[in-house]
Design a protein around this motif. Structure first.
Motif, PDB file in Angstrom:
ATOM      1  N   SER A   1      -0.680  -2.579  -4.972  1.00 55.92           N
ATOM      2  CA  SER A   1      -1.603  -2.894  -3.878  1.00 55.92           C
ATOM      3  C   SER A   1      -2.575  -4.005  -4.282  1.00 55.92           C
ATOM      4  CB  SER A   1      -2.361  -1.646  -3.440  1.00 55.92           C
ATOM      5  OG  SER A   1      -3.092  -1.115  -4.518  1.00 55.92           O
TER       6      SER A   1
ATOM      7  N   GLU B   1       0.901   3.924  -3.048  1.00 53.58           N
ATOM      8  CA  GLU B   1       0.442   5.293  -2.808  1.00 53.58           C
ATOM      9  C   GLU B   1       1.490   6.336  -3.164  1.00 53.58           C
ATOM     10  OE1 GLU B   1      -2.493   6.774  -1.515  1.00 53.58           O
ATOM     11  OE2 GLU B   1      -3.308   4.827  -2.120  1.00 53.58           O
ATOM     12  N   HIS B   2       2.754   6.039  -2.910  1.00 60.27           N
ATOM     13  CA  HIS B   2       3.785   7.071  -3.013  1.00 60.27           C
ATOM     14  C   HIS B   2       4.682   6.942  -4.232  1.00 60.27           C
ATOM     15  CE1 HIS B   2       2.447   8.470   0.831  1.00 60.27           C
ATOM     16  NE2 HIS B   2       2.614   7.262   1.342  1.00 60.27           N
TER      17      HIS B   2
ATOM     18  N   HIS C   1       0.828  -1.205   0.000  1.00 52.40           N
ATOM     19  CA  HIS C   1       0.000   0.000   0.000  1.00 52.40           C
ATOM     20  C   HIS C   1       0.863   1.256   0.000  1.00 52.40           C
ATOM     21  CE1 HIS C   1      -3.368   2.625   0.819  1.00 52.40           C
ATOM     22  NE2 HIS C   1      -2.771   3.077   1.911  1.00 52.40           N
TER      23      HIS C   1
END
Length: 153
Positions: A88, A79-80, A75
């Motif tokens: 994910s 996300e980054h 995750h």
């Protein structure tokens, strides 16, 4: 006598805080993460019932911790790091598929689900994994041209 709602209120605040932490740092949306944990616990418990083994809470807790760590890394990277947006879902899918398949098989063996229904569901989930690979057709055999007869000189 202390008011009971304060205790309930405190539990609700702590649960909301934990859920917020899960949503931000481990998996978003948090209910998917909780669903996976429930799926894993059900799978392990029913599998132990089928095999007649004792439930080892330590092993279950370590498995849940390992899944949590893996999902948190997936995750975070997804996300980054924009190039890893797919990570994910790539991490969650095998966990869900494997444990769902095993849970269906265990439910069928425990007669919690009609065995024919369990067999059908299990085959539908694992159809792609169990289909035999289609062999590539062999190239057609081209006959060699006939050899010239050798004449003695």
């Amino acid at each position: 006598m202390a008011p009971r709602f304060l205790t309930l209120e405190a539990v609700a605040v702590v649960a909301a805080g934990v859920s917020g932490f899960v949503d931000v740092h481990i998996w978003s949306p948090a209910y998917s993460y909780y669903s996976l944990l429930v799926l894993v616990v059900l799978d392990v418990v029913t599998n132990n019932l089928v095999e007649g083994k004792r439930l080892m809470p330590r092993n279950l807790a370590l498995r849940l911790l390992a899944y949590t760590v893996l999902l948190a890394f997936a995750h975070g990277f997804a996300e980054h790091e924009k190039g890893l947006f797919f990570l994910s879902q790539l991490a969650m899918a095998p966990f869900v598929i494997v444990h769902m398949r095993r849970l269906i098989i265990s439910f069928g063996k425990l007669d919690l689900v009609e065995p024919s229904v369990a067999d059908l569901l299990q085959k539908r989930i694992s159809r792609a994994a169990e289909e035999p690979a289609v062999p590539e057709p062999e190239p057609p055999v081209v006959p060699a041209p006939p050899a010239e007869p050798v004449t003695p000189a």
